[in-house]
Motif scaffolding. Structure first.
Motif, PDB file in Angstrom:
ATOM      1  N   VAL A  85     106.194 -26.070-102.140  1.00  0.00           N
ATOM      2  CA  VAL A  85     106.750 -25.022-103.004  1.00  0.00           C
ATOM      3  C   VAL A  85     106.814 -23.719-102.208  1.00  0.00           C
ATOM      4  O   VAL A  85     105.805 -23.263-101.669  1.00  0.00           O
ATOM      5  CB  VAL A  85     105.889 -24.817-104.280  1.00  0.00           C
ATOM      6  N   LYS A  86     107.994 -23.134-102.163  1.00  0.00           N
ATOM      7  CA  LYS A  86     108.170 -21.861-101.464  1.00  0.00           C
ATOM      8  C   LYS A  86     107.681 -20.721-102.359  1.00  0.00           C
ATOM      9  O   LYS A  86     108.001 -20.670-103.541  1.00  0.00           O
ATOM     10  CB  LYS A  86     109.628 -21.649-101.084  1.00  0.00           C
ATOM     11  N   ILE A  87     106.901 -19.827-101.749  1.00  0.00           N
ATOM     12  CA  ILE A  87     106.309 -18.708-102.481  1.00  0.00           C
ATOM     13  C   ILE A  87     106.770 -17.413-101.812  1.00  0.00           C
ATOM     14  O   ILE A  87     106.654 -17.259-100.599  1.00  0.00           O
ATOM     15  CB  ILE A  87     104.765 -18.790-102.463  1.00  0.00           C
ATOM     16  N   ASP A  88     107.254 -16.475-102.621  1.00  0.00           N
ATOM     17  CA  ASP A  88     107.687 -15.185-102.083  1.00  0.00           C
ATOM     18  C   ASP A  88     106.481 -14.342-101.676  1.00  0.00           C
ATOM     19  O   ASP A  88     106.392 -13.878-100.551  1.00  0.00           O
ATOM     20  CB  ASP A  88     108.554 -14.431-103.098  1.00  0.00           C
ATOM     21  N   ILE A  89     105.540 -14.133-102.612  1.00  0.00           N
ATOM     22  CA  ILE A  89     104.319 -13.376-102.325  1.00  0.00           C
ATOM     23  C   ILE A  89     103.169 -14.024-103.088  1.00  0.00           C
ATOM     24  O   ILE A  89     103.294 -14.321-104.281  1.00  0.00           O
ATOM     25  CB  ILE A  89     104.452 -11.897-102.748  1.00  0.00           C
ATOM     26  N   VAL A  90     102.052 -14.220-102.395  1.00  0.00           N
ATOM     27  CA  VAL A  90     100.846 -14.731-103.037  1.00  0.00           C
ATOM     28  C   VAL A  90      99.717 -13.753-102.728  1.00  0.00           C
ATOM     29  O   VAL A  90      99.577 -13.286-101.605  1.00  0.00           O
ATOM     30  CB  VAL A  90     100.498 -16.178-102.588  1.00  0.00           C
ATOM     31  N   ILE A  91      98.964 -13.411-103.760  1.00  0.00           N
ATOM     32  CA  ILE A  91      97.852 -12.467-103.636  1.00  0.00           C
ATOM     33  C   ILE A  91      96.604 -13.154-104.169  1.00  0.00           C
ATOM     34  O   ILE A  91      96.622 -13.619-105.303  1.00  0.00           O
ATOM     35  CB  ILE A  91      98.140 -11.175-104.440  1.00  0.00           C
ATOM     36  N   PRO A  92      95.521 -13.263-103.444  1.00  0.00           N
ATOM     37  CA  PRO A  92      95.337 -12.752-102.106  1.00  0.00           C
ATOM     38  C   PRO A  92      95.867 -13.674-101.013  1.00  0.00           C
ATOM     39  O   PRO A  92      96.368 -13.209 -99.999  1.00  0.00           O
ATOM     40  CB  PRO A  92      93.831 -12.583-101.980  1.00  0.00           C
ATOM     41  N   ASP A  93      95.734 -15.041-101.214  1.00  0.00           N
ATOM     42  CA  ASP A  93      96.179 -15.959-100.166  1.00  0.00           C
ATOM     43  C   ASP A  93      96.202 -17.389-100.692  1.00  0.00           C
ATOM     44  O   ASP A  93      95.770 -17.674-101.810  1.00  0.00           O
ATOM     45  CB  ASP A  93      95.284 -15.852 -98.925  1.00  0.00           C
ATOM     46  N   LEU A  94      96.719 -18.301 -99.849  1.00  0.00           N
ATOM     47  CA  LEU A  94      96.828 -19.708-100.245  1.00  0.00           C
ATOM     48  C   LEU A  94      95.464 -20.384-100.376  1.00  0.00           C
ATOM     49  O   LEU A  94      95.293 -21.271-101.218  1.00  0.00           O
ATOM     50  CB  LEU A  94      97.691 -20.470 -99.238  1.00  0.00           C
ATOM     51  N   LYS A  95      94.484 -19.965 -99.577  1.00  0.00           N
ATOM     52  CA  LYS A  95      93.142 -20.562 -99.686  1.00  0.00           C
ATOM     53  C   LYS A  95      92.550 -20.298-101.064  1.00  0.00           C
ATOM     54  O   LYS A  95      91.926 -21.176-101.657  1.00  0.00           O
ATOM     55  CB  LYS A  95      92.220 -20.018 -98.598  1.00  0.00           C
ATOM     56  N   THR A  96      92.758 -19.098-101.578  1.00  0.00           N
ATOM     57  CA  THR A  96      92.251 -18.772-102.915  1.00  0.00           C
ATOM     58  C   THR A  96      93.010 -19.574-103.967  1.00  0.00           C
ATOM     59  O   THR A  96      92.408 -20.074-104.920  1.00  0.00           O
ATOM     60  CB  THR A  96      92.368 -17.263-103.190  1.00  0.00           C
ATOM     61  N   LEU A  97      94.305 -19.713-103.787  1.00  0.00           N
ATOM     62  CA  LEU A  97      95.108 -20.518-104.716  1.00  0.00           C
ATOM     63  C   LEU A  97      94.583 -21.942-104.761  1.00  0.00           C
ATOM     64  O   LEU A  97      94.450 -22.529-105.841  1.00  0.00           O
ATOM     65  CB  LEU A  97      96.591 -20.506-104.307  1.00  0.00           C
ATOM     66  N   GLU A  98      94.256 -22.480-103.620  1.00  0.00           N
ATOM     67  CA  GLU A  98      93.738 -23.845-103.540  1.00  0.00           C
ATOM     68  C   GLU A  98      92.396 -23.978-104.264  1.00  0.00           C
ATOM     69  O   GLU A  98      92.145 -24.959-104.962  1.00  0.00           O
ATOM     70  CB  GLU A  98      93.576 -24.233-102.070  1.00  0.00           C
ATOM     71  N   ARG A  99      91.537 -22.962-104.129  1.00  0.00           N
ATOM     72  CA  ARG A  99      90.192 -22.988-104.734  1.00  0.00           C
ATOM     73  C   ARG A  99      90.197 -22.626-106.214  1.00  0.00           C
ATOM     74  O   ARG A  99      89.499 -23.235-107.012  1.00  0.00           O
ATOM     75  CB  ARG A  99      89.261 -22.026-104.002  1.00  0.00           C
ATOM     76  N   ASP A 100      90.963 -21.583-106.581  1.00  0.00           N
ATOM     77  CA  ASP A 100      90.890 -21.071-107.949  1.00  0.00           C
ATOM     78  C   ASP A 100      92.187 -20.352-108.331  1.00  0.00           C
ATOM     79  O   ASP A 100      92.380 -19.190-107.992  1.00  0.00           O
ATOM     80  CB  ASP A 100      89.704 -20.114-108.084  1.00  0.00           C
ATOM     81  N   SER A 101      93.031 -21.044-109.069  1.00  0.00           N
ATOM     82  CA  SER A 101      94.330 -20.471-109.450  1.00  0.00           C
ATOM     83  C   SER A 101      94.178 -19.261-110.379  1.00  0.00           C
ATOM     84  O   SER A 101      95.059 -18.413-110.445  1.00  0.00           O
ATOM     85  CB  SER A 101      95.225 -21.531-110.105  1.00  0.00           C
ATOM     86  N   ASN A 102      93.037 -19.166-111.078  1.00  0.00           N
ATOM     87  CA  ASN A 102      92.807 -18.000-111.948  1.00  0.00           C
ATOM     88  C   ASN A 102      92.733 -16.701-111.156  1.00  0.00           C
ATOM     89  O   ASN A 102      93.013 -15.631-111.683  1.00  0.00           O
ATOM     90  CB  ASN A 102      91.495 -18.153-112.739  1.00  0.00           C
TER      91      ASN A 102
END
Length: 181
Positions: A85-102
């Motif tokens: 999935v292409k993401i324009d901007i992710v805050i703070p980063d992909l590692k955090t997204l992987e661990r906790d989407s909240n």
């Protein structure tokens, strides 16, 4: 291979460079919304006429956000891909997204007003970010999507930086102290 220079980014960053001292003063006074409004006031119409309006203003919005987030010292990633999935901007980063989407915010800048395309993007993004409240949009017109910032002169776009700061502070990431939110 060198990336092709985008005339919209070039115009934006030349404007920012020529306004550097004034913007530094505004940053020090936490008047980030004034910086965004200044950029829109002076770049919006020129950029909107450079190419397809939605495409051009989407590039402008991305550039403004990149500049603001970088200067505010906020961790973010731009133009990344996660699980296809292409993401324009992710805050703070992909590692955090992987661990906790909240604790992760995705800002989507579709560069179109085609609702079908935008809804398809929503479906894709929700595969990796199930928290709908953490998916925000930047469009040239409010199409009724849940959290939308409209990139127009004197509109909601300048509020995005303060809302990002609130999100980051609530989620406990490195504090966005410059805004005192």
């Amino acid at each position: 291979m060198q990336e092709e220079i985008n005339p919209i980014k070039e115009y934006l960053f030349n404007y920012i460079k020529n306004s550097e001292k004034r913007f530094a003063d505004l940053f020090s006074q936490t008047k980030m919304d004034e910086i965004i409004n200044d950029i829109l006031e002076n770049c919006y119409y020129k950029v909107a006429l450079m190419d397809n309006k939605e495409e051009s203003l989407g590039v402008l919005a991305t550039g403004i956000l990149h500049y603001m987030l970088t200067n505010a010292g906020l961790s973010s990633q731009r133009k990344v891909e996660y699980q296809g999935v292409k993401i324009d901007i992710v805050i703070p980063d992909l590692k955090t997204l992987e661990r906790d989407s909240n604790k992760t915010l995705i800002i989507c800048i579709p560069k179109t007003l085609n609702k079908k395309i935008i809804k398809e993007r929503i479906v894709q993004i929700q595969k990796i970010q199930p928290e709908k409240k953490n998916i925000w949009f930047v469009l040239t017109l409010d199409l009724g999507f849940e959290k939308t910032y409209v990139i127009q002169k004197e509109n909601t776009f300048s509020n995005i930086i303060f809302d990002i700061a609130k999100f980051v502070n609530v989620q406990g990431h490195n504090k966005f102290k410059i805004l005192r939110v």
